[in-house]
Scaffold this active site. Structure first.
Site, short mmCIF file in Angstrom:
data_model
loop_
_atom_site.label_atom_id
_atom_site.label_comp_id
_atom_site.label_asym_id
_atom_site.label_seq_id
_atom_site.Cartn_x
_atom_site.Cartn_y
_atom_site.Cartn_z
N PRO A 124 16.98 3.96 9.69
CA PRO A 124 15.99 4.97 10.23
C PRO A 124 14.80 4.56 10.35
O PRO A 124 14.49 3.60 9.43
CB PRO A 124 16.38 6.30 9.35
CG PRO A 124 17.64 5.88 8.87
CD PRO A 124 17.80 4.34 8.47
N CYS A 125 14.09 5.00 11.25
CA CYS A 125 12.83 4.33 11.66
C CYS A 125 11.59 5.69 11.39
O CYS A 125 10.35 5.09 11.26
CB CYS A 125 12.68 3.91 13.01
SG CYS A 125 12.45 5.41 14.17
N GLN A 126 11.99 6.65 11.01
CA GLN A 126 11.06 7.74 10.72
C GLN A 126 9.91 7.44 9.81
O GLN A 126 8.91 8.15 9.78
CB GLN A 126 11.66 9.04 10.46
CG GLN A 126 12.64 9.63 11.43
CD GLN A 126 14.09 9.26 11.10
OE1 GLN A 126 14.33 8.09 10.53
NE2 GLN A 126 14.82 9.83 11.58
N ALA A 127 10.35 6.56 8.87
CA ALA A 127 9.45 6.39 7.65
C ALA A 127 8.05 5.57 8.15
O ALA A 127 7.09 5.63 7.28
CB ALA A 127 9.97 5.93 6.60
#
Length: 507
Positions: A103-106
């Protein structure tokens, strides 16, 4: 990376029948794995946190072996522990390819820090555990030393809070000795009956290739304006900082001379019709979770070439007694409304149809002598039984009735909640799509099994990479790997093949 290990892995691939070995991280039920398997790769292991998705993966690729069906938390499982679990002796020589995508949201707040700082200063991101997923992904790359890497994510990763996460990921991999490239691909251009736009990043060891090539489209469709605008937003950062987007590869433009994209009707028309209103009237559909044990025979309609492919996919052929999972949601309020909607209608149009239906019913009740005043309990009950409760101005895209003669719009994991985004194009059936129909629109073959009940199955399908698109990418990567192995074969004929263990002992 030790050069002997690279030569050893390439030398192994030059042997007749040797398949590149794949590790699928964040694997879900196995969309990427299925495409790579179909292209000739060996799916040797997977890491997936969701128990039902992990079980689906283990059932379909490893015959349900317990060590492959267990959910695995990548944040608490080291590469060495994974190899022990999968009964693999060597870490460095366990896999040739790593696929998946953390996931890239961080990273929206990281700025131009270059994601390599996560490795150097992990404490800076300790407040966001999702950053650790990226760190673990890189840890797995370091430990397994793959010849190639494939990552997949949503297009917005190219402009995530003004950040191009894909470019920064390439910078990290380049520091590790990889040649990288990323692009945007739409699944409808590759034989999938769904217009799904995704970012794909491919990296090869510099000893394997000096450039990254992506597959060319095999089909053509005139994408709706929403997809073009979405791509424009995603590539906005590339246009403004193009000199910094060194690894971006412009996708090959699909030609109008190519075969037309597979339509929803071509994908679904041979499946048995499900007439929701009749089932409801006969008490044959009820509320509650359902499992998928009862087989359903195909209809007598002539299957399209796409449908035949879904029936006969090697290793995942349809069961002889019929397909599983051809079950639908219990939505008694809305079946009549689905029948009234026109193809392409979204929630505002559905709401208008519902209000019209309410007025018709109200008039009919009053003509029967019923006294129903506007503020009465009967009035409200009748309204609630016909009109959905959502504000039409706030949820314009919540519902959509499919077109029969176009690929479906993007399937999302939200299918696990309600399915209103994909209402069947056939007004006589008047329903949302079944689990098996969702699988067909994603290009999962009819013999592919989904663990769990309806909601988890829908979620697994919506989260997956379309297998046919994965196969196109995998086939291109296979060509690159085979060419590299062939070129490198003479150099390593005696040195590695005859004494590979000695070479590896130096790693």
């Amino acid at each position: 990376m030790n050069e002997a290990l690279i030569r050893h892995k390439l030398g192994r691939l030059d042997k007749a029948g040797a398949k590149p070995r794949v590790l699928d991280l964040f694997a879900g039920c196995g969309g990427l794995s299925l495409g790579f398997e179909a292209a000739g790769f060996d799916i040797r292991g997977a890491v997936e946190f969701d128990p039902q998705a992990a079980q689906s993966h283990g059932i379909n690729f490893h015959g349900g072996a317990p060590e492959h069906c267990d959910a695995i938390d990548i944040t608490s499982t080291s590469p060495e522990q994974l190899c022990q679990k999968l009964k693999l002796d060597s870490v460095e020589d366990a896999f040739d390819i790593i696929v998946g995508g953390p996931p890239c949201q961080a990273f929206a707040r990281v700025g131009r820090s270059k994601l390599r700082e996560i490795e150097a200063h992990p404490e800076a991101f300790i407040r966001d555990p999702r950053a650790q997923l990226y760190k673990k992904y890189l840890e797995y790359v370091d430990a397994f030393r793959p010849l190639a890497v494939l990552m997949e994510n949503v297009p917005d990763i190219l402009n995530h809070g003004g950040q191009n996460i894909a470019e920064e990921t390439c910078e990290v991999l380049q520091d590790k000795g990889y040649v990288c490239g990323y692009t945007l691909l739409n699944s409808a251009y590759f034989g999938v009956p769904q217009m799904r736009e995704r970012m794909f990043l491919v990296a090869y060891r510099k000893e394997v290739a000096d450039e990254v090539v992506f597959p060319a489209p095999t089909h053509w469709v005139d994408l709706p304006s929403g997809y073009e605008s979405s791509r424009s937003v995603a590539t906005k950062t590339l246009r403004s900082l193009f000199n910094e987007a060194h690894c971006y590869v412009e996708p090959t433009v699909a030609k109008t001379s190519l075969p037309a994209a597979v339509t929803a009707k071509e994908a679904l028309n041979d499946l048995a019709p499900i007439y929701a209103r009749e089932l409801l009237a006969n008490g044959e559909i009820k509320r509650g979770a359902r499992r998928f044990v009862a087989p359903v025979r195909y209809s007598r309609r002539k299957p399209s070439s796409y449908a035949l492919l879904m029936r006969s996919w090697q290793g995942h052929e349809a069961p002889e007694d019929g397909v599983r999972d051809h079950v639908i949601r219990y939505l008694p309020r809305d079946y009549e409304l689905f029948a009234r909607m026109n193809p392409g209608d979204q929630y505002p149009q559905a709401y208008e149809h519902a209000v019209e239906m309410f007025q018709e019913r109200l008039q009919a009740e009053r003509e029967k002598g019923q006294k129903i005043s506007e503020k009465s309990a009967k009035y409200k009950a009748l309204w609630d039984s016909i009109v959905p409760p959502y504000d039409a101005s706030k949820f314009p895209n919540k519902w959509r009735k499919m077109w029969a003669d176009q690929p479906a719009r993007t399937l999302m994991a939200h299918l696990g909640k309600d399915g209103y985004s994909h209402i069947h194009y056939d007004s006589n059936q008047a329903r949302t799509i079944s689990v098996r129909e969702a699988a067909r629109l994603q290009s999962f073959p009819d013999g592919f099994q989904f663990s769990g009940t309806m909601n988890p199955a829908f979620r697994q399908i919506g989260n997956a990479v379309p297998p046919l698109l994965a196969k196109a990418l995998a086939a291109t990567m296979m060509q690159t790997l085979r060419a590299s192995a062939f070129r490198g074969a003479p150099k390593v004929q005696g040195e590695v093949r005859d004494d590979s263990q000695a070479a590896l002992s130096a790693v």
